[in-house]
Design a protein around this motif. Structure first.
Motif, short mmCIF file in Angstrom:
data_model
loop_
_atom_site.label_atom_id
_atom_site.label_comp_id
_atom_site.label_asym_id
_atom_site.label_seq_id
_atom_site.Cartn_x
_atom_site.Cartn_y
_atom_site.Cartn_z
N UNK A 19 -12.92 52.99 18.86
CA UNK A 19 -13.59 53.37 20.11
C UNK A 19 -14.14 52.18 20.88
N UNK A 20 -14.29 51.05 20.21
CA UNK A 20 -14.81 49.85 20.88
C UNK A 20 -13.71 48.91 21.36
N UNK A 21 -12.48 49.35 21.22
CA UNK A 21 -11.37 48.49 21.61
C UNK A 21 -11.36 48.23 23.11
N UNK A 22 -11.08 47.01 23.48
CA UNK A 22 -10.89 46.64 24.88
C UNK A 22 -9.41 46.50 25.23
N UNK A 88 -6.57 52.09 28.39
CA UNK A 88 -7.11 50.74 28.26
C UNK A 88 -5.98 49.74 28.48
N UNK A 89 -6.32 48.50 28.81
CA UNK A 89 -5.26 47.49 28.92
C UNK A 89 -4.46 47.42 27.63
N UNK A 90 -3.21 46.98 27.74
CA UNK A 90 -2.35 46.98 26.56
C UNK A 90 -1.34 45.84 26.62
N UNK A 91 -0.79 45.54 25.46
CA UNK A 91 0.23 44.52 25.28
C UNK A 91 1.33 45.13 24.43
N UNK A 92 2.57 44.70 24.64
CA UNK A 92 3.70 45.14 23.82
C UNK A 92 4.11 44.02 22.87
N UNK A 93 4.40 44.39 21.61
CA UNK A 93 5.04 43.49 20.66
C UNK A 93 6.29 44.20 20.16
N UNK A 94 7.45 43.58 20.36
CA UNK A 94 8.69 44.14 19.88
C UNK A 94 9.38 43.19 18.92
N UNK A 95 9.97 43.74 17.86
CA UNK A 95 10.68 42.91 16.90
C UNK A 95 12.13 43.35 16.84
N UNK A 96 13.06 42.45 17.15
CA UNK A 96 14.49 42.72 17.12
C UNK A 96 14.80 43.96 17.98
N UNK A 97 15.27 45.06 17.38
CA UNK A 97 15.55 46.25 18.17
C UNK A 97 14.36 46.68 19.02
N UNK A 98 13.16 46.52 18.49
CA UNK A 98 11.96 46.94 19.22
C UNK A 98 11.77 46.25 20.55
N UNK A 99 12.38 45.06 20.72
CA UNK A 99 12.25 44.37 22.02
C UNK A 99 12.95 45.16 23.12
N UNK A 244 -3.30 34.28 19.61
CA UNK A 244 -3.50 33.33 20.71
C UNK A 244 -3.02 33.89 22.04
N UNK A 245 -1.85 34.55 22.02
CA UNK A 245 -1.34 35.15 23.26
C UNK A 245 -2.25 36.28 23.73
N UNK A 246 -2.73 37.09 22.79
CA UNK A 246 -3.62 38.20 23.15
C UNK A 246 -4.85 37.67 23.87
N UNK A 247 -5.50 36.67 23.30
CA UNK A 247 -6.71 36.12 23.90
C UNK A 247 -6.40 35.43 25.23
N UNK A 250 -5.86 38.37 27.63
CA UNK A 250 -7.03 39.26 27.76
C UNK A 250 -8.24 38.58 27.15
N UNK A 251 -8.83 37.59 27.82
CA UNK A 251 -9.93 36.80 27.26
C UNK A 251 -11.14 37.63 26.84
N UNK A 252 -11.32 38.80 27.45
CA UNK A 252 -12.51 39.58 27.14
C UNK A 252 -12.50 40.16 25.72
#
Length: 255
Positions: A19-22, A88-99, A244-247, A250-252
């Motif tokens: 619940x505290x995720x940014x 909430x803001x989001x990021x994608x991480x895909x691996x091989x097929x997931x990309x 590192x990419x996440x920060x 999304x520095x917050x």
């Protein structure tokens, strides 16, 4: 009396709501992989980040469900499940097929004018707008030999004919998605491409073509020791780079 736990969404069976995720990081697995490949990753990320590993039909807890062979149909089924988690803001991480799934989602949402990821990390895959040979026409024998070369299928699967026959349809469906060529439509979000020095299936040069799929000018290519499944053999440096990419995006969320 304790309140009943909310039902688990089959698309995100390992999700632990924060619940505290940014920020949320949606992780899409490789061919034949399930949500469990990302077990333990959340603990390596900032405390204000919620990791959401996606479970496609046909594996692990969804093994009795037919797998998808086409990306559009998969997205049609996945989007309603994702919708409540896009608050909430989001990021994608895909691996091989997931990309492929991650990029196809971003391209679809950009066409609609919907919010996009703050960034995408695309690992162990060449850029999907470039032509490639399809493995769909391989007979079962040739396809099994291909699986052996990837070194991602447990040895016990090859040792048991019944088990191999059970997983082959899922793997064939996943490879059909992995071989899909997507439109050369750049998206308005940064991209980091992760690859390994000894991957016989994806050269470091192929990683660079992901640069063509972002309009932001923010592209990074990162290289790790190991072969195609360097998410296992180089887990700690990979997670450090992801953090590192996440920060950076999304520095917050904090360190």
């Amino acid at each position: 009396m304790r309140p009943a736990a909310p039902p688990t969404n089959p698309w995100f069976p390992t999700r632990q709501a924060n619940p505290n995720a940014r920020l949320r990081v949606f992780c899409f697995p490789y061919a034949g992989g399930g949500a469990s490949v990302y077990n333990g990753w959340g603990a390596a990320l900032p405390a204000s980040v919620e990791l959401v590993a996606v479970q496609f039909p046909g594996r692990e807890r969804r093994i009795m469900e037919p797998p998808f062979r086409k990306i559009p149909a998969l997205l049609d089924a996945l989007e309603p499940a994702l919708a409540p988690l896009l608050d909430k803001p989001f990021i994608f991480f895909g691996y091989s097929m997931g990309t492929r799934v991650a990029l196809a989602l971003a391209q679809r949402w950009q066409a609609r004018g919907a919010p996009l990821p703050l960034g995408m990390v695309m690992a162990a895959a060449g850029a999907p707008h470039r032509e490639r040979d399809s493995r769909d026409e391989l007979d079962d024998g040739a396809f099994v030999e291909l699986l052996r070369k990837y070194e991602g299928t447990p040895a016990e699967v090859f040792a048991h004919k019944e088990l191999l026959e059970m997983v082959l349809p899922v793997l064939r469906a996943d490879f059909a998605i992995a071989d899909a060529v997507l439109p050369a439509l750049p998206v308005r979000c940064p991209i980091s491409a992760f690859g390994s020095h000894e991957d016989p299936h994806v050269s470091l040069a192929e990683l660079e073509y992901w640069r063509e799929l972002t309009t932001t000018g923010d592209f990074r290519s990162r290289h790790f020791p190991g072969k195609h499944f360097f998410l296992r053999t180089a887990r700690e440096p990979l997670l450090a780079a992801l953090r590192e990419d996440i920060v950076r995006w999304c520095p917050e969320v904090g360190p």
